[in-house]
Write an enzyme that holds these catalytic residues in place. Sequence first.
Site, mmCIF file in Angstrom:
data_model
loop_
_atom_site.group_PDB
_atom_site.id
_atom_site.type_symbol
_atom_site.label_atom_id
_atom_site.label_comp_id
_atom_site.label_asym_id
_atom_site.label_seq_id
_atom_site.Cartn_x
_atom_site.Cartn_y
_atom_site.Cartn_z
ATOM 1 N N ASP A 75 0.788 -1.419 -0.179
ATOM 2 C CA ASP A 75 -0.071 0.101 -0.050
ATOM 3 C C ASP A 75 0.613 1.404 0.183
ATOM 4 O O ASP A 75 2.007 1.218 0.385
ATOM 5 C CB ASP A 75 -1.031 0.040 1.061
ATOM 6 C CG ASP A 75 -0.256 -0.107 2.456
ATOM 7 O OD1 ASP A 75 0.586 -0.855 2.549
ATOM 8 O OD2 ASP A 75 -0.719 0.735 3.567
ATOM 9 N N GLU A 137 -0.056 -1.419 5.597
ATOM 10 C CA GLU A 137 1.083 -1.039 6.560
ATOM 11 C C GLU A 137 0.900 0.520 7.019
ATOM 12 O O GLU A 137 1.055 0.669 7.879
ATOM 13 C CB GLU A 137 2.334 -1.198 6.025
ATOM 14 C CG GLU A 137 3.784 -1.178 6.910
ATOM 15 C CD GLU A 137 4.043 0.257 6.889
ATOM 16 O OE1 GLU A 137 4.794 0.545 7.779
ATOM 17 O OE2 GLU A 137 3.873 1.347 6.085
#
Length: 385
Positions: A75, A137
């Site tokens: 991400d 994350e």
Amino acid sequence: MSTLPETTRLLAELVGFPTVSTDSNADMISFLGERLVSAGATVEIMTDESGRKANLWARIGPDVPGGILLSGHSDVVPVTDQAWSTDPFDLHEADGRLYGRGTCDMKGFIAAAVAMAPVWAERATRRPVYFAFTHDEETGCLGAQALVTLLEGRRNLPSVAIVGEPTSMRIIEGHKGCFEYSTHFTGLEGHGSSPDHGVNAVEYAVRYVSRLLDLKEQLKARAPEDSRFEPPWTTINTGALVGGVAHNVIPGRARVDWEMRPVQKSDGDFVKEDLRHYCEDILLPAMRAVHPEAGITTEVIGEVDGLEPATENEARDIVMELTGANGAGLVPFGTEAGLFQALGMSVVVCGPGSIEQAHKPDEFIELSQMQECLGMLDRLSRKLG
């Protein structure tokens, strides 16, 4: 060894997936899974309940203990309201740099690791190499936490993990934890002309933030004498205070988003216990004297322990040999490394690109950093046979 042009082309494809944390990363994970399968890897893709988010866990080499894990998150942070010079999701090369969202944080490392997969498929005859690519994350390490839960109790887990966050290829053996929270305040709406007849959720949220500021100062005095962190104490940051609908309406709801980065577990306990007493003994009684149903609840976004420096650390020793470095350092930012350490692995953080470029408009990674990373991974492959 995989070439830099091949890796750059792969990075361009990864940047082209707009895997902002609010959106799905499933297409990128599926793409990476296909690339690894074609290289001979055994691949597992694990989706969350929504089916929109996915983790990838893969292995090349024998199913035996003692493997080496390469870890990265898929991400990226949003580009909204950032002044980019080029399309952030279209890789742009200029002056020895590769520009695009996620180039350094941290699709550059993922591209290098996956580009090396065919090489490892030939060389990993004795010691396996693993891949862990996670979701979310940037929003509490949610993907890595889910992955670690699934891995607990499995046999033949890796013994070494290299987390490829951008460190300019420096070896990092420790960092602070990252605890993220959203505290919600429920009051009683009313007309602004009669403040005593309502419970102003925003005002109580402000008092809560004031308490956070007091704790922020108290934590400085709790810094361990031998702390190697910069700053050496646990920090608190208030990220947002949201509430209210109009100038003349008593707001019935408010939210405070905040985080702390502990250098030691006791600091996290100290802050949470202080806030619990402050809410139960001071704020809530005042709120409920007007409105018995008023409330304060704290939502845990993520509590990710830090990476603790260890006297014996095989990961550090291996990467020092691969890079020629003669030491390892610490950083203030958090990663998923502590989660893998909790599984019993020795862990370091080492990856291409500078954290100074992460999250900024015109994020970039230098081609020289990518080449240095590929060189390290090529030398790593020689330890697998």
